[in-house]
Design a protein around this motif. Structure first.
Motif, mmCIF file in Angstrom:
data_model
loop_
_atom_site.group_PDB
_atom_site.id
_atom_site.type_symbol
_atom_site.label_atom_id
_atom_site.label_comp_id
_atom_site.label_asym_id
_atom_site.label_seq_id
_atom_site.Cartn_x
_atom_site.Cartn_y
_atom_site.Cartn_z
ATOM 1 N N SER A 108 98.508 79.973 -8.710
ATOM 2 C CA SER A 108 98.437 78.599 -9.230
ATOM 3 C C SER A 108 97.105 77.963 -8.839
ATOM 4 O O SER A 108 96.469 77.279 -9.643
ATOM 5 C CB SER A 108 99.618 77.740 -8.769
ATOM 6 O OG SER A 108 99.638 77.603 -7.373
ATOM 7 N N GLY A 109 96.632 78.226 -7.629
ATOM 8 C CA GLY A 109 95.331 77.713 -7.207
ATOM 9 C C GLY A 109 94.194 78.358 -7.979
ATOM 10 O O GLY A 109 93.229 77.694 -8.378
ATOM 11 N N GLN A 110 94.304 79.668 -8.213
ATOM 12 C CA GLN A 110 93.285 80.375 -9.001
ATOM 13 C C GLN A 110 93.217 79.781 -10.408
ATOM 14 O O GLN A 110 92.131 79.521 -10.937
ATOM 15 C CB GLN A 110 93.630 81.874 -9.112
ATOM 16 C CG GLN A 110 93.698 82.615 -7.815
ATOM 17 C CD GLN A 110 92.357 83.089 -7.291
ATOM 18 O OE1 GLN A 110 91.310 82.857 -7.884
ATOM 19 N NE2 GLN A 110 92.380 83.745 -6.149
ATOM 20 N N ILE A 111 94.372 79.580 -11.014
ATOM 21 C CA ILE A 111 94.443 79.044 -12.372
ATOM 22 C C ILE A 111 93.856 77.636 -12.432
ATOM 23 O O ILE A 111 93.070 77.313 -13.330
ATOM 24 C CB ILE A 111 95.888 79.079 -12.903
ATOM 25 C CG1 ILE A 111 96.286 80.527 -13.195
ATOM 26 C CG2 ILE A 111 96.064 78.190 -14.128
ATOM 27 C CD1 ILE A 111 97.772 80.741 -13.481
ATOM 28 N N PRO A 157 95.489 77.888 -22.418
ATOM 29 C CA PRO A 157 94.697 79.117 -22.561
ATOM 30 C C PRO A 157 94.541 79.934 -21.276
ATOM 31 O O PRO A 157 94.566 81.166 -21.323
ATOM 32 C CB PRO A 157 93.339 78.602 -23.059
ATOM 33 C CG PRO A 157 93.649 77.332 -23.765
ATOM 34 C CD PRO A 157 94.802 76.727 -23.006
ATOM 35 N N VAL A 158 94.394 79.273 -20.146
ATOM 36 C CA VAL A 158 94.249 80.025 -18.896
ATOM 37 C C VAL A 158 95.568 80.709 -18.537
ATOM 38 O O VAL A 158 95.587 81.880 -18.139
ATOM 39 C CB VAL A 158 93.733 79.127 -17.750
ATOM 40 C CG1 VAL A 158 93.673 79.899 -16.437
ATOM 41 C CG2 VAL A 158 92.355 78.568 -18.090
ATOM 42 N N GLN A 159 96.668 80.021 -18.702
ATOM 43 C CA GLN A 159 97.966 80.639 -18.419
ATOM 44 C C GLN A 159 98.225 81.812 -19.372
ATOM 45 O O GLN A 159 98.740 82.861 -18.955
ATOM 46 C CB GLN A 159 99.084 79.597 -18.541
ATOM 47 C CG GLN A 159 99.031 78.557 -17.434
ATOM 48 C CD GLN A 159 99.989 77.419 -17.678
ATOM 49 O OE1 GLN A 159 100.023 76.837 -18.755
ATOM 50 N NE2 GLN A 159 100.768 77.090 -16.659
ATOM 51 N N ARG A 160 97.857 81.658 -20.628
ATOM 52 C CA ARG A 160 98.024 82.746 -21.602
ATOM 53 C C ARG A 160 97.184 83.963 -21.224
ATOM 54 O O ARG A 160 97.651 85.102 -21.275
ATOM 55 C CB ARG A 160 97.670 82.266 -23.004
ATOM 56 C CG ARG A 160 98.703 81.313 -23.582
ATOM 57 C CD ARG A 160 98.333 80.752 -24.937
ATOM 58 N NE ARG A 160 97.729 81.698 -25.854
ATOM 59 C CZ ARG A 160 96.817 81.366 -26.780
ATOM 60 N NH1 ARG A 160 96.421 80.121 -26.912
ATOM 61 N NH2 ARG A 160 96.326 82.278 -27.577
ATOM 62 N N ARG A 200 90.690 91.421 -12.277
ATOM 63 C CA ARG A 200 91.586 90.909 -13.331
ATOM 64 C C ARG A 200 91.436 89.405 -13.475
ATOM 65 O O ARG A 200 91.521 88.870 -14.582
ATOM 66 C CB ARG A 200 93.036 91.306 -13.036
ATOM 67 C CG ARG A 200 93.249 92.799 -13.126
ATOM 68 C CD ARG A 200 94.702 93.232 -13.160
ATOM 69 N NE ARG A 200 95.581 92.648 -12.201
ATOM 70 C CZ ARG A 200 96.251 93.313 -11.267
ATOM 71 N NH1 ARG A 200 96.107 94.613 -11.152
ATOM 72 N NH2 ARG A 200 97.074 92.693 -10.467
ATOM 73 N N ILE A 201 91.226 88.704 -12.358
ATOM 74 C CA ILE A 201 91.011 87.254 -12.424
ATOM 75 C C ILE A 201 89.751 86.959 -13.233
ATOM 76 O O ILE A 201 89.768 86.119 -14.131
ATOM 77 C CB ILE A 201 90.917 86.644 -11.004
ATOM 78 C CG1 ILE A 201 92.288 86.686 -10.316
ATOM 79 C CG2 ILE A 201 90.369 85.217 -11.049
ATOM 80 C CD1 ILE A 201 92.260 86.384 -8.824
ATOM 81 N N ARG A 202 88.669 87.661 -12.942
ATOM 82 C CA ARG A 202 87.421 87.438 -13.666
ATOM 83 C C ARG A 202 87.610 87.731 -15.159
ATOM 84 O O ARG A 202 87.171 86.954 -16.013
ATOM 85 C CB ARG A 202 86.306 88.304 -13.098
ATOM 86 C CG ARG A 202 84.974 88.002 -13.788
ATOM 87 C CD ARG A 202 83.884 88.951 -13.397
ATOM 88 N NE ARG A 202 83.467 88.761 -12.018
ATOM 89 C CZ ARG A 202 82.900 89.722 -11.299
ATOM 90 N NH1 ARG A 202 82.694 90.910 -11.810
ATOM 91 N NH2 ARG A 202 82.522 89.481 -10.064
ATOM 92 N N ALA A 203 88.264 88.837 -15.480
ATOM 93 C CA ALA A 203 88.508 89.175 -16.888
ATOM 94 C C ALA A 203 89.359 88.109 -17.563
ATOM 95 O O ALA A 203 89.120 87.749 -18.730
ATOM 96 C CB ALA A 203 89.169 90.551 -16.990
ATOM 97 N N ALA A 204 90.337 87.587 -16.847
ATOM 98 C CA ALA A 204 91.213 86.558 -17.419
ATOM 99 C C ALA A 204 90.469 85.252 -17.651
ATOM 100 O O ALA A 204 90.739 84.553 -18.638
ATOM 101 C CB ALA A 204 92.424 86.324 -16.510
ATOM 102 N N VAL A 205 89.537 84.908 -16.798
ATOM 103 C CA VAL A 205 88.751 83.685 -17.014
ATOM 104 C C VAL A 205 87.918 83.839 -18.286
ATOM 105 O O VAL A 205 87.861 82.924 -19.112
ATOM 106 C CB VAL A 205 87.871 83.339 -15.791
ATOM 107 C CG1 VAL A 205 86.948 82.166 -16.103
ATOM 108 C CG2 VAL A 205 88.739 83.011 -14.577
ATOM 109 N N HIS A 206 87.307 85.008 -18.462
ATOM 110 C CA HIS A 206 86.560 85.249 -19.706
ATOM 111 C C HIS A 206 87.483 85.164 -20.924
ATOM 112 O O HIS A 206 87.139 84.538 -21.930
ATOM 113 C CB HIS A 206 85.864 86.611 -19.674
ATOM 114 C CG HIS A 206 84.655 86.661 -18.808
ATOM 115 N ND1 HIS A 206 83.523 85.902 -19.029
ATOM 116 C CD2 HIS A 206 84.394 87.398 -17.688
ATOM 117 C CE1 HIS A 206 82.622 86.165 -18.107
ATOM 118 N NE2 HIS A 206 83.127 87.062 -17.267
ATOM 119 N N ARG A 207 88.651 85.764 -20.822
ATOM 120 C CA ARG A 207 89.610 85.727 -21.935
ATOM 121 C C ARG A 207 90.061 84.293 -22.195
ATOM 122 O O ARG A 207 90.177 83.861 -23.350
ATOM 123 C CB ARG A 207 90.814 86.624 -21.631
ATOM 124 C CG ARG A 207 91.898 86.598 -22.673
ATOM 125 C CD ARG A 207 91.428 87.199 -23.985
ATOM 126 N NE ARG A 207 92.514 87.134 -24.959
ATOM 127 C CZ ARG A 207 92.342 86.803 -26.219
ATOM 128 N NH1 ARG A 207 91.141 86.551 -26.705
ATOM 129 N NH2 ARG A 207 93.380 86.758 -27.031
#
Length: 155
Positions: free
Chosen positions: A101-104, A83-86, A138-145
């Motif tokens: 990769s570290g963020q993920i 899910p995080v990669q998606r 974008r990182i924050r939005a992606a974590v929520h997604r």
């Protein structure tokens, strides 16, 4: 000789116990998704999971990882469907990509601990992961997604 379980596969490595785990992962096991950034555990590019917890591999002696489960970015999913990669792909988070990769890996640990993270949770959990390109919104939005996608996959 050190026996390590990396991404579910146990292998023996002929390396000194004090060699940084990062170099075993990258140079000996040839898993290059985990990056070298600062070498001081300050940037987060080298983040992996050790028994499910995020860890800076650049300052962790390989001997400390023996007998524990190590997960690298390559171990999240063989086809990028975690899910995080998606979420990262859906929201086009990556700019240069070096830190991602570290963020993920940090985001995966956060969502596991807090399935519905707030902005403050995300900021705190990923504060040690530096993005020189400044893709933090974008990182924050992606974590929520990713949190939403993770809930959908567990239904």
């Amino acid at each position: 000789m050190v026996s390590l379980t990396i991404n579910g596969k146990t292998q023996d490595f002929d390396v000194p116990d004090d060699m940084p785990l990062l170099w075993v992962i990258r140079d000996v096991a040839h898993l290059t998704g985990t990056k070298f950034g600062c070498g001081l555990a300050q940037c987060g590019a080298c983040t992996v999971h050790l028994d499910g917890a995020p860890l800076r591999a650049c300052v962790t002696p390989v001997g400390a990882a023996a007998g524990k489960a190590i997960t690298t970015i390559e171990g999240l999913s063989p086809d990028g469907t975690h899910p995080v990669q998606r979420a990262w792909a859906e929201l086009d988070v990556v700019q240069c990509g070096y830190c991602q990769s570290g963020q993920i890996m940090s985001a995966v640990a956060l969502i596991k601990a807090k399935p519905e993270p707030t902005d403050a949770d995300i900021d705190a959990a990923l504060s040690g992961n530096i993005c020189r390109c400044g893709t933090y919104p974008r990182i924050r939005a992606a974590v929520h997604r990713a949190a939403t996608l993770a809930k959908e996959t567990t239904r």
